[in-house]
Design an enzyme around this catalytic site. Structure first.
Site, PDB file in Angstrom:
ATOM      1  N   HIS A  12      10.201  -3.913   6.031  1.00 22.47           N
ATOM      2  CA  HIS A  12       9.582  -3.247   5.063  1.00 22.47           C
ATOM      3  C   HIS A  12       9.850  -2.424   4.101  1.00 22.47           C
ATOM      4  CE1 HIS A  12       5.586  -2.663   2.137  1.00 22.47           C
ATOM      5  NE2 HIS A  12       6.681  -2.155   1.638  1.00 22.47           N
ATOM      6  N   HIS A  14      12.376  -1.286  -0.451  1.00 25.15           N
ATOM      7  CA  HIS A  14      12.072  -1.252  -0.987  1.00 25.15           C
ATOM      8  C   HIS A  14      13.667  -1.566  -2.165  1.00 25.15           C
ATOM      9  CE1 HIS A  14       7.989  -1.780  -2.195  1.00 25.15           C
ATOM     10  NE2 HIS A  14       7.323  -1.161  -1.190  1.00 25.15           N
ATOM     11  N   HIS A 192       1.303  -6.037  -0.548  1.00 25.45           N
ATOM     12  CA  HIS A 192       0.311  -4.479  -0.544  1.00 25.45           C
ATOM     13  C   HIS A 192      -1.024  -4.507  -0.722  1.00 25.45           C
ATOM     14  CE1 HIS A 192       4.684  -3.469  -0.783  1.00 25.45           C
ATOM     15  NE2 HIS A 192       4.759  -2.347  -0.627  1.00 25.45           N
ATOM     16  N   GLU A 195      -3.884   0.302   1.434  1.00 20.50           N
ATOM     17  CA  GLU A 195      -3.184   1.542   1.383  1.00 20.50           C
ATOM     18  C   GLU A 195      -4.442   2.148   0.479  1.00 20.50           C
ATOM     19  OE1 GLU A 195       0.471   1.196  -1.173  1.00 20.50           O
ATOM     20  OE2 GLU A 195       1.137   3.189  -0.212  1.00 20.50           O
ATOM     21  N   ASP A 273       9.405   1.838   3.672  1.00 20.64           N
ATOM     22  CA  ASP A 273       9.189   1.854   2.505  1.00 20.64           C
ATOM     23  C   ASP A 273      10.247   2.187   1.704  1.00 20.64           C
ATOM     24  OD1 ASP A 273       6.976   1.076   1.037  1.00 20.64           O
ATOM     25  OD2 ASP A 273       5.664   2.354   1.092  1.00 20.64           O
ATOM     26  N   ASP A 274      10.408   3.018   1.410  1.00 20.57           N
ATOM     27  CA  ASP A 274      11.328   4.187  -0.057  1.00 20.57           C
ATOM     28  C   ASP A 274      11.996   5.366   1.044  1.00 20.57           C
ATOM     29  OD1 ASP A 274      10.597   1.468  -1.852  1.00 20.57           O
ATOM     30  OD2 ASP A 274       8.367   2.978  -1.145  1.00 20.57           O
TER      31      ASP A 274
HETATM   32  O1  MCF Z   1       4.774   0.890  -0.429  1.00 23.52           O
HETATM   33  C1  MCF Z   1       4.983   1.856  -2.104  1.00 23.52           C
HETATM   34  C2  MCF Z   1       3.657   2.789  -2.374  1.00 23.52           C
HETATM   35  N1  MCF Z   1       3.075   1.120  -2.580  1.00 23.52           N
HETATM   36  C3  MCF Z   1       2.681   0.547  -3.429  1.00 23.52           C
HETATM   37  N2  MCF Z   1       3.888   0.151  -3.920  1.00 23.52           N
HETATM   38  C4  MCF Z   1       5.191   0.441  -3.807  1.00 23.52           C
HETATM   39  C5  MCF Z   1       6.026   1.314  -2.802  1.00 23.52           C
HETATM   40  N3  MCF Z   1       7.273   1.290  -2.986  1.00 23.52           N
HETATM   41  C6  MCF Z   1       7.481   0.158  -3.992  1.00 23.52           C
HETATM   42  N4  MCF Z   1       6.343   0.148  -4.502  1.00 23.52           N
HETATM   43  C7  MCF Z   1       6.444  -0.819  -6.015  1.00 23.52           C
HETATM   44  C8  MCF Z   1       6.839  -0.152  -7.050  1.00 23.52           C
HETATM   45  O2  MCF Z   1       5.634  -0.431  -7.597  1.00 23.52           O
HETATM   46  O3  MCF Z   1       7.778  -1.611  -5.743  1.00 23.52           O
HETATM   47  C9  MCF Z   1       8.202  -2.148  -6.876  1.00 23.52           C
HETATM   48  C10 MCF Z   1       8.139  -0.455  -7.464  1.00 23.52           C
HETATM   49  O4  MCF Z   1       8.315  -0.868  -8.983  1.00 23.52           O
HETATM   50  C11 MCF Z   1       9.824  -2.269  -6.142  1.00 23.52           C
HETATM   51  S1  MCF Z   1       9.888  -3.744  -5.487  1.00 23.52           S
HETATM   52  C12 MCF Z   1      11.678  -4.012  -5.636  1.00 23.52           C
HETATM   53 ZN    ZN Z   2       6.118  -0.717   0.270  1.00 25.12          ZN
END
Ligand code: MCF
Ligand code: ZN
Length: 328
Positions: A12, A14, A192, A195, A273-274
């Site tokens: 997971h 992004h 998702h 959360e 995640d990020d």
């Molecule tokens: O997991 C985290 C928090 N929860 C939901 N969505 C996201 C998270 N990090 C990124 N996102 C979403 C966000 O809307 O995923 C998209 C973003 O624009 C990118 S997917 C390449």
């Molecule tokens: Zn995420």
């Protein structure tokens, strides 16, 4: 050996959310874009809550314009992954950001990303696969276009569909058409849920989208029947503890439900995640979990095996991942 030195499987991540802030600043400089509101005074990403995080994510992403930008991003992301001992990673990519949902444009972005990933694999040994991601707050109609891009490029490299974005907008079931299209194209499914949406969104994800993995899913812990259902269906959770702590779901790693979910028999995995948004890395997640729950090498090995089993890749790739996990 410290647990953070173990080889890792990350399910997971992004793609833009993994961009080092200095990488985004460099692109902003080259493109003469003003991103001062994206960063805090120390140069990190600045946001105050979940919805604000989503806005800052999109603002940072706005400087990623061309396939070449995404190739550079891919290299920067995988350099970090390799430095953290990640041997296999699945990344969320959205055609919404890569060509606006147009299939021909999306193919160009994807080709550039894959080429960069191939080079990174040859240099650093980290394997990357992509999960196409509708953004929930862009709505069900856009999600259909995104799923079409996914279906058209489904294969050994694009392996799944997985929705992200604002769980406060609509219901999982509103996106059933997009998920059905992806399933028919042979893609594996995750979304998702659980959360900010709470247990009900996890029920919806299972019932209305029939996913086999769930991004986060941790608030299932609030509903014992749901926990039992996750166990019975052998659904894997892509748990991102550091993300949940920074976004305010739990006050600390020690208060995070990952341990209780695991004890209940739910298949849990660990991801970032990020990572720069949440001031974390895969190494840090492992260190924090070891500290909070006393997890040792065997616990992390078991979690990585669960992740390898739940990976959306083909069987040859899965065998390669398992071999690397065993031999390191
Ligand atoms: O997991 C985290 C928090 N929860 C939901 N969505 C996201 C998270 N990090 C990124 N996102 C979403 C966000 O809307 O995923 C998209 C973003 O624009 C990118 S997917 C390449
Ligand atoms: Zn995420």
């Amino acid at each position: 050996m410290s647990v953070s030195d173990l080889p890792k499987v990350e399910l997971h991540l992004h793609h833009e959310g993994a961009a080092p802030p200095e990488f985004i600043r460099q692109l902003a400089f080259e493109k003469k874009a003003d991103l001062s509101r994206v960063f805090d005074e120390r140069g990190g990403y600045a946001f105050e809550n979940f919805v604000h995080f989503l806005q800052v994510y999109e603002a940072a992403t706005s400087v990623l314009k061309t396939p070449e930008d995404y190739a550079r991003l891919t290299r920067a992301v995988l350099e970090q992954s390799a430095a953290n001992g990640v041997i296999y990673c699945e990344t969320f990519l959205s055609p919404d950001f890569c060509g606006g949902g147009d299939v021909a444009a999306w193919r160009e972005y994807l080709a550039a990303i894959q080429e960069a990933a191939d080079r990174a694999e040859a240099e650093w040994g980290v394997i990357l696969r992509g999960i196409v991601t509708p953004v929930r707050h862009f709505g069900p109609e856009q999600a259909k276009r995104t799923a079409l891009c996914a279906a058209e490029t489904a294969g050994d490299w694009i392996v799944g569909l997985g929705m992200g974005g604002d769980e406060g907008k609509g219901h999982q079931g509103d996106f059933a058409y997009a998920f059905d299209m992806a399933r028919e194209a042979g893609l594996r499914l995750t979304t998702h849920a659980g959360e900010f949406g709470g247990p009900e969104s996890v029920w919806e994800a299972i019932r209305d989208l029939n996913v086999e993995r769930i991004g986060h899913g941790v608030r299932a812990i609030e509903d014992p029947k749901l926990v039992a259902e996750l166990v019975a269906r052998q659904i894997t959770l892509e748990v991102c503890p550091g993300s949940n702590v920074v976004l305010g779901l739990y006050p600390s790693f020690a208060a995070h439900p990952i341990q209780r979910l695991r004890e209940a028999g739910v298949r849990v995995t660990v991801s970032t995640d990020d990572p720069p948004f949440f001031h974390t890395t895969m190494r840090r997640e492992y260190d924090m979990l070891a500290e909070a729950f006393g997890w040792e090498e065997d616990d992390f090995r078991a979690i990585n095996l669960t992740a390898a089993e739940a990976a959306f890749c083909d069987e040859d790739t899965r065998a390669r991942i398992k071999k690397k996990l065993e031999s390191n």
